[in-house]
Design an enzyme around this catalytic site. Structure first.
Site: not given
Ligand code: NAD
Length: 502
Positions: A254, A288
């Site tokens: 997502e 998002c």
């Molecule tokens: P992010 O992608 O920076 O981090 C999300 C998670 O991924 C964190 O727990 C982080 O520790 C983890 N992560 C980091 N590196 C990783 C790796 N190599 N492998 C696996 N996991 C890893 O996102 P964020 O800044 O926390 O959140 C904002 C983003 O999330 C925005 O792009 C937003 O649009 C998206 N988002 C999407 C939805 C949806 O339902 N589509 C909902 C909420 C947020």
């Protein structure tokens, strides 16, 4: 509020890392008051194996339990999470910086999501029988859990999004490991404590603190069968790279959005204004589904933009706990603040005019407080960074249009396809948008934010990988098994087999 981190949770208990095992320390300050240190997390890699093993053990117990038994546990969790909703809301407000009233809506959703999972989602994985699918043979479709599954959460909804994924995964019979964002560990820990108090069998629920390294280790582990990720497109792609050779694993992503709203000339402006204000700026634009592009019909562009500007300038930005309630709090951290100002700069460089400029705000607390901003572009650079990339800050920009096809074309110009909305009284215009906008959510006279748990929620294009969450999340928590069944074992004879020697 005292925020005491308890470490990783596996084998039914929290475990702090040993002092020699700490790899990294994360100091968390409240984004709305940088003088307030909330917690310090000691990140260790020493529990990764124990957490995975615990989830494997938990799966063996859990998958054999009846749905009734699993539902019983979920209901216990529901009671506990309901009783703790105020503590959870307070933690969310302080960690994320969202106003307390908004944090309360997230905390309350944890409870209501249990009911939706049991009523609406469960229906989708009940065994199905097709009578006489072949002569004297019945067909069955059976849904089996995937196995130990890994839920990775973002910072902006630390509890609500993971909660939805965890509940569906659990009801379907999977054990889970949850890794929250390293920016919001405490709220997530409170939620895990509710699962603990509900008495889930050992190993069914597991929790790990960590950053990309920890997540990468677990995503690439062959014993993990499901990955449910919510976060940015960039990290989603890394997960795919890390897992694509393991066909045993289901990966549900997502991802982000660059969401558009179309304001047609027949829009009821007084209805659209508050809807759009929330869509653009709630959670300081860190959703998002936040609306980023507003395509406004040229006939009403001046009136609409002027009114939108007036209400935007009335937005109260404040400390998440301040009274009267602020509309929005700070951004999550320094990097988010920098990106917000950088993006507004890109907008200017790419030809957009600033209608309301972004400013750093001094509200009496040290924090990442910024004002919402509005841009306008008559002929936007559709390939520019400003239009193509997710800002994740309180910015929106207007683009005027003459005919609806032109608006749809602009709405479709980005790589993302999460949420869109159209405000009109003309059902033909809406039908056209529904048919032609490449987006996973398309609303009529409702903004892009505020989705329901009772419908699928997920993006097209680069906003996901076609595995929508919310009610349909449970579809991805199972493997589908087809079974032909006959109780008549008398009708086949060896002489019926063609091609045997006499
Ligand atoms: P992010 O992608 O920076 O981090 C999300 C998670 O991924 C964190 O727990 C982080 O520790 C983890 N992560 C980091 N590196 C990783 C790796 N190599 N492998 C696996 N996991 C890893 O996102 P964020 O800044 O926390 O959140 C904002 C983003 O999330 C925005 O792009 C937003 O649009 C998206 N988002 C999407 C939805 C949806 O339902 N589509 C909902 C909420 C947020």
């Amino acid at each position: 509020m005292q925020m005491k981190l308890k470490g990783d949770y596996f084998g039914g208990q929290f475990h702090l890392p040993t002092s020699g095992g700490v790899q990294e320390k994360i100091l968390k300050r409240c984004p709305g008051d940088l003088d307030q240190v909330l917690w310090e997390a000691c990140i260790s890699y020493e529990h990764i194996e124990a957490v995975v093993e615990s989830s494997i053990k938990g799966f063996e117990t859990w998958r054999k339990m009846s749905f009734e038994a699993r539902i019983g546990y979920l209901k216990k969790y529901q009671e506990i999470v309901r009783a703790k909703k105020d503590d959870i809301a307070m933690a969310l407000a302080l960690e994320v910086g969202k106003p307390l009233w908004e944090a309360k809506t997230e905390a309350a959703a944890l409870d209501s999501k249990v009911s939706v999972t049991i009523t609406d989602s469960f229906e989708r994985i009940k065994q199905e029988t097709i009578k006489d699918v072949m002569p004297k043979i019945d067909g069955h479709v059976v849904y089996k859990p995937l196995g130990p599954s890994f839920v990775i959460g973002p910072f902006n909804f630390p509890c609500h999004l993971a909660n939805g994924q965890i509940l569906s995964a659990l009801l379907a019979g999977n054990s889970i490991i949850f890794k929250p964002s390293e920016k919001t560990i405490y709220s997530a820990q409170l939620m895990i404590e509710c699962f603990h108090e509900a008495g889930f069998p050992e190993g069914v629920i597991n929790f790990i603190n960590g950053t990309g390294y920890t997540a990468g280790k677990i995503t690439s582990d062959k014993r993990i069968k499901g990955i449910f990720f919510t976060g940015s497109r960039g990290v989603g792609l890394k997960i795919l790279e890390n897992t694509h050779k393991d066909l045993n694993k289901l990966v549900a992503l997502e991802l982000g959005g660059k969401n558009s709203t179309i304001i047609h000339h027949d829009t009821n402006i007084s209805h659209a204004l508050p809807e759009l204000l929330r869509a653009c700026f709630l959670t300081s634009g860190q959703r998002c589904t936040s609306t980023s592009m507003i395509l406004v019909h040229r006939k009403i562009e001046q009136e609409f933009i002027q009114k939108f500007k007036e209400v935007t300038e009335k937005i109260r930005v404040g400390h998440p706990l301040s009274s009267p309630d602020p509309f929005m709090g700070p951004l999550i951290d320094e990097q988010a603040e920098k990106l917000y100002f950088d993006f507004c700069q890109f907008g200017k460089q790419e030809g957009a005019e600033e209608i309301v400029s972004p400013t750093k705000l001094d509200i009496g607390h040290k924090g990442y407080y910024v004002s919402p901003s509005i841009h306008y572009a008559k002929n936007p650079n559709l390939n520019g960074k400003f239009i193509q990339e997710e800002i994740f800050g309180p910015n929106c920009f207007f683009v005027p249009y003459d005919d609806i096809e032109e608006a749809i074309k602009i709405a479709n110009c980005t790589e993302y396809g999460l949420a869109a909305s159209v405000f009109t009284r003309d059902s033909d215009i809406y039908k056209l948008c529904l048919r032609d906008i490449d987006s996973g959510l398309i609303n009529l006279n409702r903004s892009t934010v505020g989705a329901t748990a009772r419908l699928p929620f997920g993006g097209l294009k680069n906003s996901g990988n076609h595995r929508p969450a919310a009610v349909s999340m449970i579809d991805h928590c199972v493997g589908t098994v087809a079974s032909l069944e006959t109780l008549d074992d008398t009708s086949s004879k060896i002489s019926d087999v063609v091609g045997l020697k006499e």
